[in-house]
Design a protein around this motif. Sequence first.
Motif, PDB file in Angstrom:
ATOM      1  N   GLU A   1       0.827  -1.206   0.000  1.00  0.00           N
ATOM      2  CA  GLU A   1       0.000   0.000   0.000  1.00  0.00           C
ATOM      3  C   GLU A   1       0.864   1.260   0.000  1.00  0.00           C
ATOM      4  O   GLU A   1       0.596   2.222  -0.724  1.00  0.00           O
ATOM      5  CB  GLU A   1      -0.914   0.000   1.229  1.00  0.00           C
ATOM      6  CG  GLU A   1      -1.844   1.211   1.301  1.00  0.00           C
ATOM      7  CD  GLU A   1      -2.698   1.201   2.561  1.00  0.00           C
ATOM      8  OE1 GLU A   1      -3.432   2.186   2.766  1.00  0.00           O
ATOM      9  OE2 GLU A   1      -2.627   0.207   3.326  1.00  0.00           O
ATOM     10  N   GLU A   2       1.934   1.255   0.812  1.00  0.00           N
ATOM     11  CA  GLU A   2       2.834   2.419   0.866  1.00  0.00           C
ATOM     12  C   GLU A   2       3.515   2.640  -0.480  1.00  0.00           C
ATOM     13  O   GLU A   2       3.677   3.776  -0.937  1.00  0.00           O
ATOM     14  CB  GLU A   2       3.888   2.210   1.950  1.00  0.00           C
ATOM     15  CG  GLU A   2       3.356   2.295   3.369  1.00  0.00           C
ATOM     16  CD  GLU A   2       4.440   1.986   4.385  1.00  0.00           C
ATOM     17  OE1 GLU A   2       4.835   2.911   5.101  1.00  0.00           O
ATOM     18  OE2 GLU A   2       4.906   0.825   4.440  1.00  0.00           O
ATOM     19  N   LEU A   3       3.930   1.533  -1.108  1.00  0.00           N
ATOM     20  CA  LEU A   3       4.605   1.641  -2.395  1.00  0.00           C
ATOM     21  C   LEU A   3       3.682   2.250  -3.450  1.00  0.00           C
ATOM     22  O   LEU A   3       4.081   3.149  -4.198  1.00  0.00           O
ATOM     23  CB  LEU A   3       5.093   0.271  -2.849  1.00  0.00           C
ATOM     24  CG  LEU A   3       6.270  -0.324  -2.062  1.00  0.00           C
ATOM     25  CD1 LEU A   3       6.504  -1.775  -2.465  1.00  0.00           C
ATOM     26  CD2 LEU A   3       7.533   0.493  -2.303  1.00  0.00           C
ATOM     27  N   ARG A   4       2.453   1.746  -3.525  1.00  0.00           N
ATOM     28  CA  ARG A   4       1.524   2.240  -4.547  1.00  0.00           C
ATOM     29  C   ARG A   4       1.109   3.682  -4.264  1.00  0.00           C
ATOM     30  O   ARG A   4       0.897   4.477  -5.192  1.00  0.00           O
ATOM     31  CB  ARG A   4       0.310   1.325  -4.638  1.00  0.00           C
ATOM     32  CG  ARG A   4       0.660  -0.047  -5.201  1.00  0.00           C
ATOM     33  CD  ARG A   4      -0.546  -0.830  -5.633  1.00  0.00           C
ATOM     34  NE  ARG A   4      -0.155  -2.100  -6.248  1.00  0.00           N
ATOM     35  CZ  ARG A   4       0.186  -2.237  -7.523  1.00  0.00           C
ATOM     36  NH1 ARG A   4       0.164  -1.176  -8.330  1.00  0.00           N
ATOM     37  NH2 ARG A   4       0.530  -3.412  -8.014  1.00  0.00           N
ATOM     38  N   LYS A   5       0.999   4.044  -3.007  1.00  0.00           N
ATOM     39  CA  LYS A   5       0.664   5.416  -2.658  1.00  0.00           C
ATOM     40  C   LYS A   5       1.784   6.366  -3.096  1.00  0.00           C
ATOM     41  O   LYS A   5       1.526   7.443  -3.642  1.00  0.00           O
ATOM     42  CB  LYS A   5       0.435   5.528  -1.152  1.00  0.00           C
ATOM     43  CG  LYS A   5       0.041   6.930  -0.692  1.00  0.00           C
ATOM     44  CD  LYS A   5      -0.197   6.963   0.813  1.00  0.00           C
ATOM     45  CE  LYS A   5      -0.554   8.387   1.275  1.00  0.00           C
ATOM     46  NZ  LYS A   5      -0.763   8.453   2.736  1.00  0.00           N
ATOM     47  N   SER A   6       3.020   5.950  -2.871  1.00  0.00           N
ATOM     48  CA  SER A   6       4.163   6.765  -3.280  1.00  0.00           C
ATOM     49  C   SER A   6       4.223   6.898  -4.796  1.00  0.00           C
ATOM     50  O   SER A   6       4.521   7.968  -5.336  1.00  0.00           O
ATOM     51  CB  SER A   6       5.465   6.155  -2.757  1.00  0.00           C
ATOM     52  OG  SER A   6       6.570   6.911  -3.155  1.00  0.00           O
ATOM     53  N   TYR A   7       3.909   5.803  -5.500  1.00  0.00           N
ATOM     54  CA  TYR A   7       3.930   5.806  -6.964  1.00  0.00           C
ATOM     55  C   TYR A   7       2.876   6.762  -7.530  1.00  0.00           C
ATOM     56  O   TYR A   7       3.069   7.363  -8.591  1.00  0.00           O
ATOM     57  CB  TYR A   7       3.688   4.392  -7.480  1.00  0.00           C
ATOM     58  CG  TYR A   7       3.647   4.265  -8.987  1.00  0.00           C
ATOM     59  CD1 TYR A   7       4.808   4.369  -9.746  1.00  0.00           C
ATOM     60  CD2 TYR A   7       2.437   4.039  -9.647  1.00  0.00           C
ATOM     61  CE1 TYR A   7       4.771   4.253 -11.131  1.00  0.00           C
ATOM     62  CE2 TYR A   7       2.388   3.916 -11.026  1.00  0.00           C
ATOM     63  CZ  TYR A   7       3.553   4.024 -11.767  1.00  0.00           C
ATOM     64  OH  TYR A   7       3.516   3.909 -13.131  1.00  0.00           O
ATOM     65  N   ALA A   8       1.775   6.908  -6.807  1.00  0.00           N
ATOM     66  CA  ALA A   8       0.665   7.739  -7.293  1.00  0.00           C
ATOM     67  C   ALA A   8       0.879   9.226  -7.015  1.00  0.00           C
ATOM     68  O   ALA A   8       0.131  10.062  -7.530  1.00  0.00           O
ATOM     69  CB  ALA A   8      -0.638   7.273  -6.643  1.00  0.00           C
ATOM     70  N   GLU A   9       1.877   9.592  -6.230  1.00  0.00           N
ATOM     71  CA  GLU A   9       2.081  10.997  -5.885  1.00  0.00           C
ATOM     72  C   GLU A   9       2.581  11.789  -7.097  1.00  0.00           C
ATOM     73  O   GLU A   9       3.274  11.248  -7.958  1.00  0.00           O
ATOM     74  CB  GLU A   9       3.083  11.120  -4.731  1.00  0.00           C
ATOM     75  CG  GLU A   9       2.525  10.618  -3.409  1.00  0.00           C
ATOM     76  CD  GLU A   9       3.563  10.664  -2.297  1.00  0.00           C
ATOM     77  OE1 GLU A   9       4.738  10.957  -2.617  1.00  0.00           O
ATOM     78  OE2 GLU A   9       3.199  10.399  -1.140  1.00  0.00           O
TER      79      GLU A   9
END
Length: 617
Positions: free
Chosen positions: A227-235
């Motif tokens: 979840e953290e990885l995908r959230k960072s990717y979406a920034e």
Amino acid sequence: SFIFFGIDGYTSFTGGGNTTVAKVDGVSITRAEWENVHQRAIDRARRQNPEQDNKSLDSPEARHDTLDGLMRDRVLIAAATKMHLAPSDDRLRRLFATDPQFQGLRNPDGSVNRELLAMQGLNSDQFAQQLRQQYAVQQVMGGIVTTSVTTKSVAGATLDPLLQRRELQFQRFDPVAYRAAVQVTDADLEAFYKSEQAAFKAPEQAEIEYVMLDFETMGKGITVSEEELRKSYAEPAAAARYTTPEERRASHVLIKVEKDASAADKAKAKARAEELLAQVRKAPATFADVARKSSQDPGSAAQGGDLDFFGRGSMVKPFETAAFTLKQGEISDVFETDFGFHFLTVTGVKGGQKKSFEEVRPELEAELRKARAKAEWAKVAETFTNTVYEQSDSLQPVIDKLKLEKKTATVLRNPVPGSSGPLVSTKLLDAVFGTEAVANKRNTDAIEVAPNQLVSARVVKHLPARVLPLANVKEQVRNGLIARRAAEQARKDGEARLAAVKAAPAEALPEAKTISRVKPEGLPRPVLEAALRADAGKLPAIIGVDLKEQGYVVLRVSQVLPREEVPGGDDALRAQFGQAWARAEGDAYLAALKKRFKAEVKADVATLPDAASAPGR
């Protein structure tokens, strides 16, 4: 304070860090400032050249060079301030918008990219102040070094000795040719060994065990969720980083008109552009032909108006807006720039694709781990520091507590030139070979060997510097003695030959060359200098040059020849001389500024302790 400044920073403020080492315009430069600037210089040099000799980076000469550079910067800042050279807000904005070195920091609209600034630890106000100071300081020296003038006669008088040629003959007596004839006995070897014992010493060394704490070590124990990885990717920041910059290829037609032309002239130019646009809209395939015949842009008309690919920030704003708004194949309306009236068509689009999540996942994960490690660094670093100090008879407690890896190595008191890594840190080696570590086998304090990298070591076995037994270095002793005797014999024969040639000056020497400073023809530097120093009014000159362990040369300088013409003339050399002259004028001006602003090094700076031995280090 301990956590904020770290070990070195804290002790520099509570110990000798506030000691004044220099003053500029009445303002002190403290040891702490000097240390910080010097450490940054070392880190920068190591990044640029990992193979560089680490000992030379922290030598007394290097440290004083850093202090001199720091004083120079302070002098220039003081001069820029007193001369009111800082640019106004409007000029600062124009400089930022047009300076190529800041292109990567500019948004498409020309404003500063705050996210990129934040990655450098700056906000927009700090960056503006830094930029203002940079431009102000550039003006202090720029007025001198960019306006220096050297006349042709002065440059010629300097270049003549550089290009002057001399004809010479010489004979070299090479020690290598004498080695086979040198005979040495065991008694000779023993006598040479005793007289030159310093050359046969084994350096001081220690077998150590050590542990290291840094972001990479901490990151190994940190897990990052999907979840953290995908959230960072979406920034948005990730979108900017992982998207290939979009480029457009366009062709255009320009009808030129001056920016300050009359309204009537502008109307006439616009009408002509509208007329040509109407032709192209009726027959889009004729765009290139229309551009060739009617466009007034000399750089692109011959290519049918083609401007090749360009990215954002490469064109003036109205042109960029039109090019990046249209789809491929579309034709714009007429628009105005400072050059006149244009219309364009987009002929190609590339870039703009964002890398997939899977492609960037390893990089994202590493960054998030590092960010987490940074956030926890102060707390973990304090635990590391306290543990190695409070339980100083072993490294095992800190290994167990922080899940670190124990490593072993053999280190020298003076590391091998060209070596790198944490174990060549001057601070660490001073601690390893200190009394507490050597005599009492205690852990060293936590030593910062690089930014955010702490090491503590413990000596397992210490070997002091010692003279090696003759039996261990006998071959080395033999080679050294033979080399010395061969050089002595070469010099003896060379001096005899010199006397003979002086007695019979017309006697020829076996080798002949024509040399100059720019064409030394492979001659050793001492021989070249001796040949060029010979008095041109007293030729032929017969000279002996002792090259020590490289032998002896007998030299006859026969005549001075006219300087050789350089291919393409002297323009390139005169330009180099002009640059050297400008640097000399700049140095003289800087010396005057130092005097004006009373830049002075404290008289006792040479006696201050080195960084490694400062209080608390």
